[in-house]
Enzyme design. Structure first.
Site: not given
Ligand code: GDP
Ligand code: MN
Length: 379
Positions: A100, A185
């Site tokens: 991530y 993101e």
């Protein structure tokens, strides 16, 4: 403004972030032809929300026929409550591992914040806080190579993946800063044959910076009415109950919704005309709300600079102009409130100086209308 995944990917790719090859499609045949070109694909619903994977919005297809079938299922359906009018079809990756990587503006630090985790993908919400790496970034200097390398080390990456991660983080930060992003993101940031690829991308751009982001596509985020009302400079949000709410300022608007919910009412929408609104724009807002077809409209105004009696007169005029029989419940407090309430009452309207009384009256009216008080409701 939120951007669709395919837009976000195209943008970050320009900054050097590797993304899978893919194309947007609005019809099943288009999805099939992308698959013919790229081989096995993933067909991904394009909606402005995360969590699509768990909601069935991400589907695999090995053949053009399958791609068309998956696209046909997704197009016109809803994913996370949002209508799907386009899908993104991209080459299917063989993902070895999911990381991530994200950037967000941290309001309390007053800085961009790099957020990373060695475990990403659909389980990111469940990753314990201690396994999430956070690195504040100086606005003046930007993300430094040594910072990016240190983050890679803290994630447990070594050698080539660590170098690749650091490059990716720098490229992402450049995109984040130059695009005036609030959120960027990459989740998952996928490891494919030892190399990093952004398998998903989310990008939200600061609305107040759109004036200087002329190159960005413009995305319609709301329903057509929400977009129309917002273009007048008013904040309007649809909720789904039966009581329309108008108030002046974010605080009083949220408080009104809370009180209604507390008393068992169901707000249908709310329109915040803003703290400094003049009586005319309140009248305009009232006309819009009446047309949304609520059982009752609750108006809650604090009249300071804009005096309550002026608001009352504007409301009466607006009501006359629209020629509506939708019940209005009005709460006015502030300068000249007695005069305002008297004016509205003499015109036969339910007017109060206390928010709770007004909210109770609105809820009672909505319930009464629901039980046939207004006769058969055509909706
Ligand atoms: P989200 O659920 O809205 O965040 O949608 P994502 O684009 O992140 O997709 C959800 C999940 O699908 C990812 O976490 C991956 O595990 C998986 N996924 C997405 N694209 C691919 C792909 O190309 N190959 C493989 N194997 N899995 C993928
Ligand atoms: Mn994702």
């Amino acid at each position: 403004m939120k951007l669709y995944e395919y837009m976000a990917k195209e943008l970050v790719a320009r900054y050097g972030v590797p993304v899978p090859r893919g194309r947007m499609a609005t019809a099943p045949e288009e999805a099939a032809s992308v698959c013919r070109e790229l081989g096995p694909v993933v067909v991904k619903a394009q909606v402005l929300a995360g969590g699509r994977g768990r909601a069935g919005g991400v589907q695999f297809a090995a053949t053009p026929e399958e791609a068309a079938a998956r696209a046909a299922r997704l197009l016109g359906s809803q994913v996370r409550g949002l209508p799907v009018d386009r899908v993104y079809v991209e080459e299917r990756l063989t993902i070895e591992r999911e990381l991530y990587l994200g950037f967000a503006v941290d309001a309390s630090l007053r800085r961009p914040l790099l957020i990373a985790s060695a475990v990403g993908g659909m389980g990111i919400e469940e990753v314990p806080e201690r396994d999430i790496v956070r690195e504040p970034v100086s606005v003046s200097w930007g993300l430094q190579l040594h910072q990016a390398r240190e983050v890679a080390r803290r994630l447990g990456l070594r050698g080539e993946p660590a170098r690749s991660f650091a490059d990716m983080a720098l490229a992402c930060y450049r995109a984040f800063a130059e695009l005036d992003a609030e959120i960027l993101e990459l989740n998952p940031l996928a490891v494919v044959q030892g190399r990093l690829v952004a398998a998903d991308a989310r990008l939200t751009v600061d609305d107040d910076a759109l004036f200087r982001q002329e190159g960005l596509p413009r995305v319609r985020e709301g329903t057509p009415l929400e977009e129309e009302v917002r273009s007048l400079g008013l904040s309007y949000v649809e909720l789904g109950g039966d009581i329309a709410v108008m108030a002046n300022g974010a605080g009083i608007t949220m408080a009104t919704l809370d009180v209604l919910e507390h008393l068992g009412g169901r707000p249908m929408n709310f329109l915040d005309v803003g703290g400094g609104a003049a009586a005319e724009s309140m009248a305009r807002a009232l006309e819009i709300l009446v047309r949304t077809g609520p059982r009752v409209v609750l108006v809650n105004i604090f009249g300071g600079i804009t005096r309550c009696d002026d608001v009352a007169r504007a409301i009466l005029q607006a009501r006359e102009a629209v020629g509506t029989d939708v019940p209005l419940v009005i709460r006015l407090t502030g300068t000249n409130e007695e005069e305002a309430v008297a004016l509205l009452r003499s015109a036969g309207l339910a007017a109060y100086r206390s928010m709770e009384e007004a909210a109770r009256a609105a809820v009672a009216t909505a319930v009464g209308a629901g039980e046939g008080g207004r006769g058969a409701d055509p909706r």
